[in-house]
Design a protein around this motif. Sequence first.
Motif, PDB file in Angstrom:
ATOM      1  N   GLU A   1       0.984  -1.225   0.013  1.00 17.83           N
ATOM      2  CA  GLU A   1       0.111   0.146   0.084  1.00 17.83           C
ATOM      3  C   GLU A   1       0.679   1.352  -0.006  1.00 17.83           C
ATOM      4  O   GLU A   1       0.563   2.120  -0.681  1.00 17.83           O
ATOM      5  CB  GLU A   1      -0.836   0.107   1.143  1.00 17.83           C
ATOM      6  CG  GLU A   1      -2.016  -1.285   1.060  1.00 17.83           C
ATOM      7  CD  GLU A   1      -2.974  -1.109   2.418  1.00 17.83           C
ATOM      8  OE1 GLU A   1      -3.828  -1.471   2.520  1.00 17.83           O
ATOM      9  OE2 GLU A   1      -2.324  -0.714   3.580  1.00 17.83           O
TER      10      GLU A   1
ATOM     11  N   TYR B   1       0.643   4.035  -2.993  1.00 16.71           N
ATOM     12  CA  TYR B   1       0.277   5.408  -2.713  1.00 16.71           C
ATOM     13  C   TYR B   1       1.179   6.551  -2.187  1.00 16.71           C
ATOM     14  O   TYR B   1       0.752   7.461  -2.180  1.00 16.71           O
ATOM     15  CB  TYR B   1      -1.040   5.274  -1.511  1.00 16.71           C
ATOM     16  CG  TYR B   1      -1.978   4.401  -2.010  1.00 16.71           C
ATOM     17  CD1 TYR B   1      -3.090   5.021  -3.096  1.00 16.71           C
ATOM     18  CD2 TYR B   1      -2.458   3.292  -1.761  1.00 16.71           C
ATOM     19  CE1 TYR B   1      -4.014   4.200  -3.445  1.00 16.71           C
ATOM     20  CE2 TYR B   1      -3.469   2.464  -2.134  1.00 16.71           C
ATOM     21  CZ  TYR B   1      -4.414   3.088  -2.878  1.00 16.71           C
ATOM     22  OH  TYR B   1      -5.422   2.242  -3.438  1.00 16.71           O
TER      23      TYR B   1
ATOM     24  N   SER C   1      -1.528  17.475   3.221  1.00 15.56           N
ATOM     25  CA  SER C   1      -2.658  16.511   3.702  1.00 15.56           C
ATOM     26  C   SER C   1      -3.987  17.013   3.413  1.00 15.56           C
ATOM     27  O   SER C   1      -5.109  16.531   2.645  1.00 15.56           O
ATOM     28  CB  SER C   1      -2.695  15.729   4.992  1.00 15.56           C
ATOM     29  OG  SER C   1      -1.498  15.153   4.791  1.00 15.56           O
TER      30      SER C   1
ATOM     31  N   GLY D   1      -5.416  15.496   0.177  1.00 18.56           N
ATOM     32  CA  GLY D   1      -6.048  14.374   0.678  1.00 18.56           C
ATOM     33  C   GLY D   1      -4.937  13.473   1.318  1.00 18.56           C
ATOM     34  O   GLY D   1      -3.681  13.739   1.162  1.00 18.56           O
TER      35      GLY D   1
ATOM     36  N   PHE E   1      -4.288   9.244   2.393  1.00 20.24           N
ATOM     37  CA  PHE E   1      -4.693   7.772   2.359  1.00 20.24           C
ATOM     38  C   PHE E   1      -4.407   7.214   3.590  1.00 20.24           C
ATOM     39  O   PHE E   1      -3.213   6.530   3.967  1.00 20.24           O
ATOM     40  CB  PHE E   1      -3.826   6.962   1.295  1.00 20.24           C
ATOM     41  CG  PHE E   1      -4.120   5.494   1.058  1.00 20.24           C
ATOM     42  CD1 PHE E   1      -5.466   5.269   0.396  1.00 20.24           C
ATOM     43  CD2 PHE E   1      -3.560   4.324   1.510  1.00 20.24           C
ATOM     44  CE1 PHE E   1      -5.740   3.713   0.283  1.00 20.24           C
ATOM     45  CE2 PHE E   1      -3.880   3.409   1.356  1.00 20.24           C
ATOM     46  CZ  PHE E   1      -5.123   3.165   0.603  1.00 20.24           C
TER      47      PHE E   1
ATOM     48  N   ASP F   1      -6.901   6.323   7.774  1.00 19.95           N
ATOM     49  CA  ASP F   1      -7.936   6.481   8.624  1.00 19.95           C
ATOM     50  C   ASP F   1      -7.443   6.349  10.027  1.00 19.95           C
ATOM     51  O   ASP F   1      -6.479   5.829  10.461  1.00 19.95           O
ATOM     52  CB  ASP F   1      -9.038   5.605   8.126  1.00 19.95           C
ATOM     53  CG  ASP F   1     -10.653   5.952   8.704  1.00 19.95           C
ATOM     54  OD1 ASP F   1     -10.651   6.974   9.366  1.00 19.95           O
ATOM     55  OD2 ASP F   1     -11.402   5.174   8.474  1.00 19.95           O
TER      56      ASP F   1
ATOM     57  N   GLN G   1      -4.002  11.192  -1.609  1.00 20.50           N
ATOM     58  CA  GLN G   1      -4.840  10.706  -2.583  1.00 20.50           C
ATOM     59  C   GLN G   1      -4.884  11.218  -4.002  1.00 20.50           C
ATOM     60  O   GLN G   1      -5.255  10.453  -5.053  1.00 20.50           O
ATOM     61  CB  GLN G   1      -6.627  11.124  -2.124  1.00 20.50           C
ATOM     62  CG  GLN G   1      -6.689  10.227  -0.763  1.00 20.50           C
ATOM     63  CD  GLN G   1      -8.166  10.512  -0.108  1.00 20.50           C
ATOM     64  OE1 GLN G   1      -8.408  11.514  -0.520  1.00 20.50           O
ATOM     65  NE2 GLN G   1      -8.636   9.711   0.438  1.00 20.50           N
ATOM     66  N   ASP G   2      -4.131  12.405  -4.092  1.00 20.37           N
ATOM     67  CA  ASP G   2      -3.902  13.030  -5.507  1.00 20.37           C
ATOM     68  C   ASP G   2      -2.513  12.795  -5.704  1.00 20.37           C
ATOM     69  O   ASP G   2      -1.636  13.664  -5.154  1.00 20.37           O
ATOM     70  CB  ASP G   2      -4.774  14.237  -5.649  1.00 20.37           C
ATOM     71  CG  ASP G   2      -4.223  15.087  -6.927  1.00 20.37           C
ATOM     72  OD1 ASP G   2      -3.598  14.394  -7.887  1.00 20.37           O
ATOM     73  OD2 ASP G   2      -4.405  16.068  -7.049  1.00 20.37           O
ATOM     74  N   LYS G   3      -1.911  11.923  -6.444  1.00 20.17           N
ATOM     75  CA  LYS G   3      -0.224  11.736  -6.409  1.00 20.17           C
ATOM     76  C   LYS G   3       0.117  12.597  -7.640  1.00 20.17           C
ATOM     77  O   LYS G   3       0.551  12.283  -8.805  1.00 20.17           O
ATOM     78  CB  LYS G   3      -0.170  10.242  -6.565  1.00 20.17           C
ATOM     79  CG  LYS G   3      -0.230   9.420  -5.531  1.00 20.17           C
ATOM     80  CD  LYS G   3       0.260   8.040  -5.764  1.00 20.17           C
ATOM     81  CE  LYS G   3       1.887   7.685  -6.000  1.00 20.17           C
ATOM     82  NZ  LYS G   3       2.323   6.715  -6.050  1.00 20.17           N
TER      83      LYS G   3
END
Length: 298
Positions: A192, A196, A227, A231, A233, A235, A261-263
Amino acid sequence: MNEYTYPILFGVVVGTIARLVMLRTDYRQYPTYLHGKVIHISLGFIAASLGTVAVPAIMEKEFTAVTFLTIAASQFREVRNMERNTLTELDAYELVPRGNTYIEGIAVAFEGRNYLVIFTAFIATLSYLVWNVWIAIVISLICYLMIRKFMSGATLKELVNIDHHEIHFEGAGLYVDNIYIMNIGLPKRQEEILKYGMGFILTPKNFNVRSTIANLGQRQAILHDVSVSLGVFRDSGTPALVPLIKRDLDDGRIGVFLLPQDKDVDKAKRIIGAVPVLENAIRMPSESKANKKGGDNG
């Protein structure tokens, strides 16, 4: 109505507009829309009124009336406390917190901007009474330009060079370039992170910057801003999926590990470069007498 009515109205309007100029809701989403803005605009109106009324009080030789400015100063210190307490409470619910240093910087800014409003309203009213409304308008515009200058502090792109580097594992160790970030033992988590994750190296442009970017509060501000903008990645309850910054102890570089979340590499560079340099994080070791040749050793 008397001779002071129009100058007072002019000063209050100019001061309130000055607070509106300084009040922005940006990517950090603070102050919140709409109630947060109403609070700060109202405080700006009060600050403008205080700065404006001080001028007629001085001209009428009512010098004791000016002492209410000291009361205003104590009230605006409460604004600082209010912002600090509010943001500290909210920070506990952020996936990537701001950190105390960032919060203190925001709180100080909110207090300081009310003093800028008092100064602007005072100068505008004084100019109206001494000269005329047209000169007062010109001087008010100059004050607005000064306010914008005070609003914009230094950003990271002025202090560091930002380079993208691929993240990689050496055994269970996660690295950005040659800077160790953390230990990840689970193969699934490693997959992961490689999928990401993004890595950046921030290289200081001079010796003073090493101490500034080493500050933990400054590092947390970088992680929070990126962040919020790109965004994250992760929780709650996933300690392995957390953005981190670690330092190269030899040369002062810092390795930034992100999970956006936006690479988008270019966008991430721009966001890191736009992170404000926190006043509480600034260090100037080269200015120390001990570091200056021929300094006073006594």
